[in-house]
Design a protein around this motif. Structure first.
Motif, PDB file in Angstrom:
ATOM      1  N   ALA A 220       0.859  -1.204   0.000  1.00 49.82           N
ATOM      2  CA  ALA A 220       0.000   0.000   0.000  1.00 49.82           C
ATOM      3  C   ALA A 220       0.887   1.244   0.000  1.00 49.82           C
ATOM      4  O   ALA A 220       2.055   1.189   0.364  1.00 49.82           O
ATOM      5  N   ASP A 221       0.319   2.382  -0.456  1.00 45.54           N
ATOM      6  CA  ASP A 221       1.077   3.636  -0.415  1.00 45.54           C
ATOM      7  C   ASP A 221       1.366   4.022   1.025  1.00 45.54           C
ATOM      8  O   ASP A 221       2.485   4.308   1.415  1.00 45.54           O
ATOM      9  N   GLU A 222       0.268   4.065   1.809  1.00 43.19           N
ATOM     10  CA  GLU A 222       0.458   4.388   3.231  1.00 43.19           C
ATOM     11  C   GLU A 222      -0.218   3.298   4.070  1.00 43.19           C
ATOM     12  O   GLU A 222      -1.008   2.513   3.572  1.00 43.19           O
ATOM     13  N   GLY A 223       0.083   3.336   5.337  1.00 45.79           N
ATOM     14  CA  GLY A 223      -0.544   2.382   6.260  1.00 45.79           C
ATOM     15  C   GLY A 223       0.135   1.035   6.175  1.00 45.79           C
ATOM     16  O   GLY A 223       0.858   0.754   5.234  1.00 45.79           O
ATOM     17  N   HIS A 224      -0.086   0.216   7.189  1.00 45.11           N
ATOM     18  CA  HIS A 224       0.505  -1.128   7.117  1.00 45.11           C
ATOM     19  C   HIS A 224      -0.409  -2.142   7.787  1.00 45.11           C
ATOM     20  O   HIS A 224      -1.438  -1.788   8.346  1.00 45.11           O
ATOM     21  N   ILE A 225      -0.019  -3.391   7.651  1.00 42.83           N
ATOM     22  CA  ILE A 225      -0.884  -4.499   8.073  1.00 42.83           C
ATOM     23  C   ILE A 225      -0.177  -5.269   9.174  1.00 42.83           C
ATOM     24  O   ILE A 225       1.024  -5.524   9.079  1.00 42.83           O
TER      25      ILE A 225
END
Lengths: 251, 214, 54, 217
Positions: B63-68
């Protein structure tokens, strides 16, 4: 603030696009002026004051353009590879932008090195193209550049193009010494070593100064191109952000 | 069979994922958190980014921003462990045209590195393909290939299932079997993330829903 | 001045190589600058007209 | 993984022969193009065989990951808990057995076609044995980078050919110096060193390149 985290702060601030955009904007005019001045000094020094070479006469003056562009072609590829590594490892978008903005200018420097090299070859050896070790590895470097640009152009998705191109740059940079060595080894095999007086004949002191000026001028020129390109790349990438909106609508 | 591997509750959570494709922000600020025993339903018309979201969650895309996070740690750091617990079924079935049905299934389970929960023949029988064991992938219809891909759900004791349109191309009976399989999986402490056109109701199971606008 | 231009017989080679260098460098400069302007113009148009879109 | 690839490969026998036939055809063109007389052939022979081998490897690479990429099994491979580089190493070894090995086996035959003496043929065989795997591995990096693109073929050769140059130089030169009874083991050592470098580095590069290309779709 201790020295260490001051540089970190600078590096961090440089990371923020808005700051970099303005900073580059300020730096640009000075950079252009410096390039022009240095270029003039180098040209005048090289074409006028430097004594003619005892063996090659005036013809050797092409060195003032050929050698700097050859140095630059290698230098720019190194910059691209290093920035590629930084982008892949730490995901700093700025280094991808720098790599992306330097590809075309790097390729043009390599092309110039080849063109001036072959023009210089004409009076010296009577043929346009000499399979000389340095010229050949310059040609292969040009292929590496074209491959890099081609790959980046073929992938529409900006992120993926960045990563793929960085991988290619790293693979390329590992191979450059190998290619250079094998070409030099191959060259000494097929031609007696005498011809290789080609690159830097014993340089007389006041021949050397213009050469260094020209080299510096080329570096600064590269910096200008880099600044302009990275500013437009930055705008392209950050177009959704607020600061771009203000900047664009206000100007 | 409770999942021996983790025993405790596993949690899959994301923090404001966003992804942009040529100038259009198709995913923005997606945050959710599901744990063992829950189902996450991702609804939305075609092209609303359902598949992209699934591919990001599974780690195929970034993803461009954010994470899992999987059990508190981001999936990039825990890739090996995350992959062990994950089964991802996308639109393309992954069935090789040159290999027979049985060879495909054995290859999948070898690739997943997990013990086979059920032997391949039994799994094929459950999806009604037992007479096709040796036919080559090339001669199987798309529906049959999907069913072979679905046998992986019966074979691999992975905890997290990420399925993209699992019900596409299946007949009524198979959809019903699949739903009961999902319920069984979730009740045993598994996690399920899936997308679907139709509105599917899984009874007696805790379901979260995310709606993706166009 | 004429002697300077003559460059001891190598005039053609020297000036052509310097010429190529200057042309290619200036072309680079020009294209980068133009690209910068087009990007600015495109974004201005995108932002001013498309305020509601993004 | 390796077993599966070999299984797949042997199911499509026709495709295995394609690069080999291409190799033979290209080599037999040169005597027609240049001149049939043995001395000329003996001098250009090694270079011809090496360039032809390089081109047929390039041709066979086109289909390397393509079938996996299209039918989705590439995603499963990337999502398996096993480290990507190990899987890729297996893929390359399988690819080498299918495309590289036949070329190497047939090369002495072509050597005779070009009037190379037996001991020169032997050196040719060894140099190809060391060089072709390198071509396969580096080529696989190029394929991994260009997998999702439209005109991948042309771009692949542009990316990969500069990287092939060192092996081409050392390989063909080893055979030429063998023909003129000059020492050739230096070149062979160089080939071996390049091969070791490629075997250690390329699987890792290929798996990360594939991870990048797969996120493109």
């Amino acid at each position: 603030m201790s020295e260490q985290n001051k540089t970190w702060l600078w590096f961090h601030r440089m990371g923020s696009p808005a700051y970099f955009y303005n900073f580059a904007g300020l730096l640009l005019p000075w950079c252009v002026i410096a390039t022009v001045i240095l270029m003039l000094i180098g040209l005048i020094g090289g074409l006028v004051y430097a004594p003619a070479d005892y063996q090659q006469g005036e013809g050797f003056r092409i060195i003032y353009v050929h050698v700097p562009s050859a140095w630059m072609s290698m230098f720019v590829y190194m910059v691209m590879a290093i920035n590629g590594a930084i982008f892949l490892i730490w995901h700093i978008k700025l280094s991808d932008i720098i790599a992306r903005s330097s590809a075309v200018i790097g390729a043009s420097f390599t092309f110039l090195a080849l063109a001036t090299g072959s023009i210089w070859g004409k009076p010296m050896w009577g043929t346009w193209w000499v399979w000389d070790a340095r010229l050949t590895s310059e040609l292969l470097l040009l292929f590496l550049y074209l491959g890099y640009i081609g790959l980046r152009a073929a992938i529409d998705d900006r992120r993926v193009a960045g990563k793929a191109a960085s991988i290619l740059a790293l693979v390329g940079v590992i191979n450059i010494p190998i290619i250079h060595y094998s070409v030099v080894w191959w060259n000494t095999l097929h031609q007696p070593a005498s011809i290789s007086k080609f690159d830097n004949p014993s340089i007389h002191i006041d021949m050397l100064i213009p050469l260094l000026c020209m080299a510096l001028a080329f570096k600064l020129f590269y910096l200008c191109i880099l600044l302009i390109n990275s500013r437009s790349e930055l705008l392209e990438q950050e177009k959704r952000t607020q600061w771009v909106k203000e900047l664009v609508t206000s100007s | 069979m409770i999942f021996p591997a983790s025993g405790d509750v596993s949690v899959l959570s994301t923090e404001n994922l966003s992804y942009e494709i040529n100038d259009k922000l198709i995913l923005q600020g997606i945050s959710f958190s599901i744990q063992s025993g829950q189902v996450l339903f991702i609804e939305g018309e075609n092209g609303s980014g359902k598949t992209t979201l699934l591919r990001i969650i599974s780690g195929l895309m970034q993803a461009d921003e954010g994470h899992i996070n999987w059990n508190g740690k981001t999936i990039e750091d825990e890739r090996i462990e995350y992959n062990q617990q994950l089964t991802y079924l996308g639109h393309s079935t992954g069935v090789k045209a040159e290999l027979s049905a049985l060879e495909n299934i054995n290859f999948f389970s070898a690739l997943s590195g997990l013990a086979q929960k059920e032997n391949p023949q039994a799994a094929m029988k459950r999806v009604g393909l037992d007479s096709y064991q040796n036919t080559l992938g090339r001669h199987l219809s798309y529906g049959q290939q999907r069913r072979i891909a679905l046998t992986r759900l019966m074979m691999e004791p992975s905890q997290l299932w990420i399925l993209d349109e699992p019900f596409a191309g299946l007949d009524k009976k198979m959809i019903h079997d699949l739903q009961s399989l999902f319920v069984k999986h979730v009740n045993e402490g598994g996690l399920l993330v899936l997308t679907s056109h139709q509105h599917i109701e899984l009874d007696r199971v805790e379901t979260l829903r995310i709606k993706l606008e166009q | 001045m004429m002697e300077f231009l003559h460059m001891g017989g190598y005039a053609g080679y020297i000036w052509s190589s310097y010429g190529i260098v200057m042309v290619v460098l200036l072309l680079n400069l020009f294209f980068s600058w133009r690209r910068h302007q087009t990007v600015l113009r495109r974004l201005k148009q995108l932002h001013s007209s498309g305020n509601n879109e993004s | 993984m390796l077993f599966r690839d070999l299984q797949i490969a042997f199911r499509q026998r026709a495709e295995i022969m394609l690069p080999v036939i291409f190799f033979v055809v290209v080599v037999s063109l040169f005597p027609l193009a240049i001149s049939p007389d043995p001395d000329v052939l003996r001098s250009i022979g090694p270079g011809v065989i090496w360039v032809a081998a390089l081109l047929s490897i390039l041709l066979s690479l086109q289909s390397l990951f393509r079938s996996d990429f299209n039918d989705g099994s590439m995603e499963q491979i990337l999502l398996s808990p096993y480290p990507g580089s190990l899987l890729m190493l297996a893929r390359i070894v399988a690819q080498w057995c299918v495309t590289g090995l036949p070329l190497i086996i047939i090369s002495p035959l072509l050597g005779l076609l070009l009037h190379l003496e037996t001991h020169v043929n032997w050196i040719l065989f060894i140099s190809l044995l060391l060089g072709v795997p390198y071509l396969n591995m580096v080529g696989a990096i190029g394929v991994a980078l260009t997998i999702g693109l439209r005109q991948a073929g042309a771009l692949l050769s542009l990316l990969v050919l500069p990287l092939y140059v060192p092996v081409l130089i050392f390989g063909s030169n080893a055979v030429i110096s063998a023909a003129n009874d000059l020492p050739y083991n230096g070149q062979l050592l160089w080939l071996a060193a390049l091969l070791v470098m490629a075997t250690t580095l390329s699987p890792f590069v290929i798996s990360s390149a594939l991870r990048v290309s797969c996120s493109y779709r």
